[in-house]
Enzyme design. Structure first.
Site, mmCIF file in Angstrom:
data_model
loop_
_atom_site.group_PDB
_atom_site.id
_atom_site.type_symbol
_atom_site.label_atom_id
_atom_site.label_comp_id
_atom_site.label_asym_id
_atom_site.label_seq_id
_atom_site.Cartn_x
_atom_site.Cartn_y
_atom_site.Cartn_z
ATOM 1 N N ASP A 266 -1.681 -29.309 5.458
ATOM 2 C CA ASP A 266 -0.665 -28.532 6.176
ATOM 3 C C ASP A 266 0.396 -29.461 6.755
ATOM 4 O OD1 ASP A 266 -2.003 -26.301 5.602
ATOM 5 O OD2 ASP A 266 -2.352 -25.655 7.680
ATOM 6 N N PHE B 245 2.765 -30.599 4.091
ATOM 7 C CA PHE B 245 3.549 -29.433 3.676
ATOM 8 C C PHE B 245 4.684 -29.164 4.684
ATOM 9 C CE2 PHE B 245 4.132 -24.750 3.541
ATOM 10 C CZ PHE B 245 4.426 -24.606 2.198
ATOM 11 N N SER C 199 0.306 15.786 -2.300
ATOM 12 C CA SER C 199 -0.996 16.257 -1.830
ATOM 13 C C SER C 199 -1.077 17.760 -2.063
ATOM 14 C CB SER C 199 -1.179 15.907 -0.358
ATOM 15 O OG SER C 199 -0.053 16.301 0.352
ATOM 16 N N GLU D 276 -11.223 23.687 -10.239
ATOM 17 C CA GLU D 276 -11.853 22.383 -10.463
ATOM 18 C C GLU D 276 -12.428 21.821 -9.166
ATOM 19 O OE1 GLU D 276 -8.604 20.062 -12.017
ATOM 20 O OE2 GLU D 276 -7.937 21.714 -13.287
ATOM 21 N N LYS E 139 -13.155 19.651 -6.127
ATOM 22 C CA LYS E 139 -12.296 18.603 -5.545
ATOM 23 C C LYS E 139 -13.177 17.424 -5.163
ATOM 24 C CE LYS E 139 -8.764 17.922 -2.027
ATOM 25 N NZ LYS E 139 -9.423 16.855 -1.276
ATOM 26 N N CYS F 277 2.815 13.575 33.522
ATOM 27 C CA CYS F 277 2.432 12.724 32.400
ATOM 28 C C CYS F 277 1.559 11.566 32.912
ATOM 29 C CB CYS F 277 3.679 12.180 31.712
ATOM 30 S SG CYS F 277 3.306 10.937 30.479
ATOM 31 N N CYS G 209 3.739 8.076 32.380
ATOM 32 C CA CYS G 209 4.946 7.696 33.125
ATOM 33 C C CYS G 209 5.143 8.512 34.393
ATOM 34 C CB CYS G 209 6.175 7.806 32.226
ATOM 35 S SG CYS G 209 6.575 9.494 31.783
HETATM 36 S S1 IVH Z 1 -4.639 17.845 -8.585
HETATM 37 C C1 IVH Z 1 -0.285 17.957 -7.150
HETATM 38 N N1 IVH Z 1 -7.180 18.074 -9.103
HETATM 39 O O1 IVH Z 1 -7.187 15.970 -3.983
HETATM 40 C C2 IVH Z 1 -1.708 18.081 -7.572
HETATM 41 N N2 IVH Z 1 -6.561 16.775 -7.202
HETATM 42 O O2 IVH Z 1 -5.126 16.786 -1.751
HETATM 43 C C3 IVH Z 1 -2.517 16.968 -7.093
HETATM 44 N N3 IVH Z 1 -8.434 15.773 -6.011
HETATM 45 O O3 IVH Z 1 -4.816 13.413 -3.930
HETATM 46 C C4 IVH Z 1 -3.837 16.724 -7.516
HETATM 47 N N4 IVH Z 1 -10.025 16.546 -7.309
HETATM 48 O O4 IVH Z 1 -7.129 12.849 -4.741
HETATM 49 C C5 IVH Z 1 -6.271 17.565 -8.275
HETATM 50 N N5 IVH Z 1 -9.358 18.382 -9.728
HETATM 51 C C6 IVH Z 1 -8.471 17.837 -8.900
HETATM 52 C C7 IVH Z 1 -8.846 17.024 -7.789
HETATM 53 C C8 IVH Z 1 -7.844 16.518 -6.965
HETATM 54 C C9 IVH Z 1 -9.755 15.810 -6.252
HETATM 55 C C10 IVH Z 1 -7.803 15.059 -4.857
HETATM 56 C C11 IVH Z 1 -6.729 14.081 -5.230
HETATM 57 C C12 IVH Z 1 -5.499 14.497 -4.480
HETATM 58 C C13 IVH Z 1 -6.052 15.379 -3.420
HETATM 59 C C14 IVH Z 1 -5.068 16.471 -3.068
#
Ligand code: IVH
Length: 673
Positions: A34, A37, A83, A117, A119, A403, A406
């Site tokens: 160091d 350097f 999301s 699907e 999640k 508050c 403050c």
């Molecule tokens: S579709 C715009 N499909 O859920 C559509 N998301 O809150 C976005 N996730 O960030 C995603 N299984 O990490 C989709 N079969 C599925 C999912 C899925 C898990 C998660 C994914 C996303 C979050 C959405």
């Protein structure tokens, strides 16, 4: 001749410095001490001072450390990774479907098909394939910009590296979830709170060899962009994902009707514990891609999909204390400090009590035994009190009227829409006068959706604040790194990482900049509306002039509440000072319209009356897609008033007075042909 020699000597030193620097920061393996350097650096700086003509882009006076290898490279997603909205019950689902039906202006009896699907509660990733080859893999990041974690993703067996199938798009980013099975997690649970954290930690390993040791899995479920994709529905897409070599979820189903969605939800929720990995709900997606396209996106989530959450986990605990937290906008939030309790694999010791009214309604007191609920990523909250367990000596909780930070007065705003007082009490202190509000503003400023400064988390904001290193946002760009270097827990490398992250954040889009200021009622969505309208940072700074603020009322979506809040922000000299100082150290970029060459370019529209065969919302979305603009009232900035059935006579009349073109729905649709 002398000059030539000096330049040569200087360049030699720079070359050496560059080499040592790279070794130090990128390979974390210094070649020299160091001391040596620093000495070399010092010599270069002295030369530059003595001979101002000496210049190099690799000079230590310019470089802010190399891109440190610990920070992955940031890459913008071609299509943002959004999301999803949440649904918790049948009513939420009915509303979701109702909105779709209204937007598409279709008959209620028409049954919309959904791909349902599970999640998966993991970490989403975007895999880019070009000509069938896996070329880059990104994390979600803040949705707009992810991190290049390609090398780590390459170690996952479920991710195909080459795809030869004929119908595989020439360019596509396949998106899905990275996760760890619960069985595999058992072997590493000492290091992580839950499988999700374990997956996230493994993906962020510096050395891909470390990632390869973790049994990460990948299930694919959607795509961001795709070239030459001939597929028309989500179910067909899922089938093709399988043919292309990806794993998909075996519980995916095609379902019509809310009742059937509810039945499937019940079935999977019961089965939840038999599934080998964490699932926290079901995602429903409108199956038909052409309908998805028409529905498009609202602010942060698609209109065509929703996540139907499974019910939360809960447990009982005791309230040890009630603390009042003060948020960025002055809201006083009561938080129960509870005896730590494990809820669904996570140790919970704080639970929100929402607001003053909630405490009064449920009569929550210190010492009470309460039921606490935690659902996925939602903050744990107290749902009920077991009054039978209450001790005789317990006293009602007195919510502070001043508050706690403050001492300013706190008030409840009158809500113009509900005609009631808000449930939330707020500190009336404005600008940067209340310490707690100030700290929260700084946390918001550096957060993911705002300046997105890597490694500058909430804890660091607090520590720098306590040390007097930061008070206003602009201080972040003038940090005393020499002082930080000597703080406990900091060293050359971490300071260099921080410096790099801060330098990197200086270039920011207008919408994120507006959002970062933390103006009340100006969240991501409104910041975007304002940025799209104002176009340049100069126009935003001009808002300190009241007349410009009032003009914002023509933006569809910006109402009185937002205008009032902006007015209050710009009326405080301290806020203006902050803006002025920030302007000097950062680079706010102008809005570049994605489709600025649409057929309705530079034209403004307004609707009156009911449209046929199309909803107002869809019509609006079509105008925006074609580079047109919607405005809220008839004034000289309006080009076209589109009239449907039973238009408001007053609007038509005043449009004619302003000599604005009044056109029918058909005439408008012809403009698009
Ligand atoms: S579709 C715009 N499909 O859920 C559509 N998301 O809150 C976005 N996730 O960030 C995603 N299984 O990490 C989709 N079969 C599925 C999912 C899925 C898990 C998660 C994914 C996303 C979050 C959405």
């Amino acid at each position: 001749m002398e000059k030539e020699k000096i330049i040569k000597d200087y360049e030699k030193k720079i070359k050496l410095f560059d080499k040592y620097n790279k070794h130090y920061y990128e390979k974390s393996a210094p070649l020299i001490s160091d001391y040596k350097f620093d000495n070399l650096k010092h010599q270069i700086l002295l030369l530059e001072k003595k001979y101002p003509y000496l210049k190099s882009k690799n000079s230590p006076s310019i470089t802010v450390g190399f891109k440190p290898s610990k920070n992955f490279k940031k890459v913008k997603h071609k299509v943002p990774m959004l999301s999803l909205g949440n649904a918790f019950n049948q009513k939420d689902l009915e509303n979701f479907e109702k909105k779709i039906i209204n937007f598409l202006s279709i008959n209620k009896s028409e049954n919309i098909e959904y791909s349902a699907e599970p999640k998966i509660d993991g970490i989403s990733a975007s895999l880019i394939y070009i000509d069938g080859k896996f070329t880059q893999g990104l994390s979600r990041g803040n949705g707009v910009e992810g991190e290049d974690i390609s090398e780590n993703l390459k170690t996952i067996k479920d991710i195909p590296k080459v795809i030869n199938a004929k119908n595989f798009p020439t360019e596509i980013d396949v998106r899905g979830e990275i996760f760890i099975e619960n069985e595999d997690f058992k072997l590493m649970q000492e290091n992580f709170a839950n499988p999700r954290n374990a997956a996230s930690g493994s993906l962020r390993q510096k050395d891909p060899r470390e990632t390869s040791k973790i049994p990460l899995q990948f299930i694919a479920y959607t795509f961001g962009f795709a070239k030459d994709l001939k597929i028309k529905t989500q179910t067909e897409f899922l089938e093709n994902l399988n043919l292309w070599g990806f794993k998909t979820n075996k519980f995916n189903k095609l379902i019509k009707g809310i009742d059937n969605l509810m039945n499937n939800h019940k079935y999977l929720e019961e089965k939840r514990n038999d599934i080998k990995f964490d699932v926290d709900g079901i995602v429903y997606k409108v199956n038909d891609f052409s309908l998805q396209k028409r529905l498009g996106f609202a602010a942060n989530a698609p209109r065509w999909a929703i996540a139907h959450k499974f019910s939360a986990n809960s447990s009982t605990s005791e309230i040890l204390n009630i603390e009042i937290q003060i948020g960025r906008t002055g809201a006083l939030t009561p938080v129960a400090k509870i005896k730590p309790v494990n809820i669904g694999g996570v140790l919970v010791s704080n639970a929100t009590l929402h607001n003053e009214d909630e405490i009064i309604r449920k009569d929550i007191r210190i010492g009470d035994t309460v039921k606490v609920e935690r659902a996925g990523d939602v903050i744990p909250h107290v749902i009920s009190v077991d009054k039978s367990k209450r001790k005789k000596i317990s006293k009602k909780f007195n919510f502070p009227k001043n508050c706690p930070s403050c001492g300013s007065l706190t008030i409840k705003d009158f809500n113009e829409t509900t005609k009631k007082l808000d449930a939330v009490r707020r500190c009336i202190s404005e600008g940067f006068k209340c310490e707690k509000i100030n700290i929260e503003k700084l946390k918001h400023f550096v957060s993911k959706e705002a300046f997105n400064i890597d490694g500058f988390g909430k804890k660091i904001v607090e520590s720098f604040w306590n040390l007097g290193l930061i008070k206003f946002p602009q201080d972040i760009f003038n940090l005393n790194y020499e002082k930080i270097k000597n703080l406990e827990g900091w060293g050359n490398l971490s300071v260099s990482n921080l410096k790099y992250a801060i330098e990197n954040s200086k270039k920011i889009s207008l919408e994120r900049f507006i959002y970062s200021l933390g103006i009340r009622h100006i969240g991501l969505e409104n910041a975007k509306l304002l940025a799209d309208h104002l176009k340049s940072p100069e126009n935003f700074f001009k808002l300190s002039n009241k007349t410009y603020i009032n003009e914002l009322s023509i933006i569809d979506g910006i109402g009185e509440t937002q205008i009032k809040s902006l007015g209050s922000f710009f009326s405080h000299q301290q806020n203006i000072d902050v803006l002025f100082k920030l302007k000097k150290v950062i680079n706010v970029t102008k809005i570049q319209k994605i489709n600025s060459s649409g057929k309705l370019k530079d034209m403004t529209f307004m609707f009156t009356g009911k449209l046929t065969g199309i909803s107002r919302a869809e019509a609006k979305s079509i105008i925006e897609q074609n580079s047109g603009k919607i405005i809220n009232n008839v004034n000289k900035k309006l080009d076209y008033l589109i009239i449907g059935e039973k238009p408001t006579t007053r609007k038509v009349k005043s449009a004619k007075e302003f000599k604005i073109k009044v056109i029918s729905q058909e005439e408008w649709q012809r403009m698009l042909e």
